[in-house]
Design a protein around this motif. Structure first.
Motif, PDB file in Angstrom:
ATOM      1  N   LEU A  89      42.554  45.126  42.213  1.00 43.83           N
ATOM      2  CA  LEU A  89      42.775  44.647  40.845  1.00 43.83           C
ATOM      3  C   LEU A  89      41.504  44.729  39.994  1.00 43.83           C
ATOM      4  O   LEU A  89      40.420  44.328  40.435  1.00 43.83           O
ATOM      5  CB  LEU A  89      43.296  43.208  40.848  1.00 43.83           C
ATOM      6  N   THR A 132      46.889  45.754  36.234  1.00 47.38           N
ATOM      7  CA  THR A 132      46.404  46.962  36.916  1.00 47.38           C
ATOM      8  C   THR A 132      47.574  47.589  37.671  1.00 47.38           C
ATOM      9  O   THR A 132      48.220  46.920  38.476  1.00 47.38           O
ATOM     10  CB  THR A 132      45.281  46.612  37.922  1.00 47.38           C
ATOM     11  N   SER A 151      49.460  40.218  37.544  1.00 46.28           N
ATOM     12  CA  SER A 151      48.099  40.741  37.412  1.00 46.28           C
ATOM     13  C   SER A 151      47.999  42.186  37.895  1.00 46.28           C
ATOM     14  O   SER A 151      47.116  42.932  37.487  1.00 46.28           O
ATOM     15  CB  SER A 151      47.127  39.877  38.214  1.00 46.28           C
ATOM     16  N   GLY A 152      48.922  42.586  38.787  1.00 47.83           N
ATOM     17  CA  GLY A 152      48.872  43.947  39.289  1.00 47.83           C
ATOM     18  C   GLY A 152      50.221  44.425  39.779  1.00 47.83           C
ATOM     19  O   GLY A 152      51.096  43.625  40.129  1.00 47.83           O
TER      20      GLY A 152
END
Ligand code: SF4
Ligand code: SF4
Length: 440
Positions: free
Chosen positions: A169, A288, A348-349
């Motif tokens: 990440l 990401t 977040s990813g």
């Protein structure tokens, strides 16, 4: 001096695929699927119906419960469906589907202009609640709740969790380089609302450019300092971070506020600045999209409700057969069974791993090697927790082996030569204890 903690592991960070890639904005998809539950706490209920026309930033689902965050339309268009859809955390959840009108038009009055320096604590927290902010590192705890401790808890320290210790990440890393001033504004706003005078920004030392950028930004701000942290997983776990930076130990079963600390994530700090200064709700985030199967890994600014599939296609799709799809990082992320799940506030990813990157191997009995004990940052005995969970001795795990102190970081699994699924047994034991408590 670079700070660290006891235990932990050193996985290959694999951030090289995206660390140097500037954040790209993905165009608004034709259709967004927005779940009514994107936080820890009470789910929201839709307040729009099929056929309604909505504007970007308009509240479309809410609840009066305190531990909850409202949900907003992430683009303008028409509500075409309200139905159960796959959800990256809850498996399945009611979602509001908006067909974009291509105008991407803000709701009336947005964005607005506000001077946070003239706002009091209650007004700041109210702005944060109205904007639907949650912890964007993945925990998704409502931000206004985290910032409203009971009166007997005296806070003195704010910590920005900029460790981003999960392999792969790089979203927070890029935000630190590209939105440095917004982060600082968000921190100062949060510190004002909390009445704290001391703030720290903890960054792992595998991000020297981010350390430098943040140091420059806080140069003339006496309340803030940047703390370089040793690159070691799970440096970003709240309790380890607090210990490393302040030397304070959060008590067993306790919360950061028990030692006077509030921790917020990088993305959340930016969202605080946008919510309080401009009235902007949380309708997009940096994620990401990476892993060995992704043709062109990227850091993307994505609207909430974009599907994983759409984000992956924007990265030119897959270059090899995927073995595992994960929301978040490989250590603490959640495995997904479909790419038809939407990005939520805590995404977040998006990680798509090939067979060679997936930890294969059959689970075997514990050989009592003790490696998991050495790796556990919380000082637990993971081997015993896994054995008790496997044998259904859930209460014993809680009463005698501090089950609830486990932060589910997966360090024990990472080092286990017997491939024991320790975190699975720990989660099972926690869930069983919670069910027993609820029954009582
Ligand atoms: S027992 Fe929990 S806290 Fe300890 S290493 Fe395993 S997952 Fe992490
Ligand atoms: S690392 Fe695995 S095999 Fe070794 S003691 Fe822990 S659970 Fe047992």
């Amino acid at each position: 001096m670079v700070k660290s903690f006891r235990g932990g592991v050193h996985p290959d960070d694999r951030k090289r695929f995206t660390a140097a890639k500037a954040i790209e904005t993905m165009p608004v998809p034709d259709k967004v699927i927005i779940p009514v539950r994107q936080h820890i706490g009470a789910p929201c209920a839709p307040i729009v119906k099929v056929g309604d026309l909505v504007k970007k930033g308009q509240v479309i689902a809410e609840t009066q419960a305190f531990v909850a965050s409202p949900i907003h339309a992430s683009t303008s268009g028409k509500v075409v469906e309200i139905a159960d859809y796959p959800h990256p955390v809850f498996g399945c959840c009611s979602a509001i589907v908006i067909e974009s009108d291509g105008q991407d038009e803000w709701a009336e009055g947005l964005p607005l202009t506000r001077d946070w320096r003239t706002m009091d604590s209650a007004a700041i927290k109210n702005a944060i609640r109205q904007a639907g902010l949650v912890g964007m590192g993945g925990a998704t705890f409502p931000t206004h709740v985290k910032m409203s401790p009971p009166p007997e808890k005296k806070l003195d320290t704010f910590i920005l969790n900029a460790a981003e210790c999960e392999p792969y990440l790089t979203a927070d890393h890029r935000v630190m380089l590209e939105q440095t001033d917004r982060i600082i504004t968000g921190i100062l706003i949060a510190m004002k609302a909390l009445g704290v005078k001391e703030g720290y920004i903890g960054i792992e030392d595998n991000k020297p450019d981010a350390i430098e950028a943040m140091r420059k930004a806080v140069d003339n701000i006496v309340e803030l300092s940047v703390v370089p942290l040793k690159t070691k997983y799970p440096q970003g776990a709240e309790k380890t971070l607090i210990y490393v930076i302040t030397g304070k130990e959060v008590p067993s079963g306790g919360l950061p506020m028990d030692v006077g600390v509030v921790v917020q994530n990088v993305g959340t700090a930016v969202a605080i600045a946008n919510a309080v200064e401009k009235g902007l709700p949380l309708i997009e985030r940096v994620t990401t999209v990476t892993g060995g199967c992704i043709t062109e890994p990227k850091n993307l600014l994505l609207r909430i409700g974009t599907t994983f599939e759409q984000a992956i296609l924007f990265c030119n799709g897959l270059k090899e057969q995927p073995a595992k799809l994960i929301m978040g990082g490989p250590m603490m992320g959640m495995a997904q069974s479909t790419v038809n799940v939407p990005i939520i506030k805590g995404t977040s990813g998006i990680l798509v791993l090939s067979a060679k990157d997936v930890n294969h191997g059959e689970e075997r009995p514990c050989i009592r090697c003790g490696r998991c004990v050495d790796a556990c940052p919380m000082g637990l005995i993971p081997s015993m927790l896994s054995i008790l969970g496997e044998r259904g001795k859930f209460q014993e795990a809680k009463a005698e082996y501090d089950l609830l102190d486990c932060v589910e970081c997966g360090s024990c699994v990472y080092v286990c030569p017997a491939k024991r699924n320790i975190v699975h047994y720990i989660k099972l034991s926690k869930a069983q204890n919670a069910a027993m408590a609820a029954k009582k």
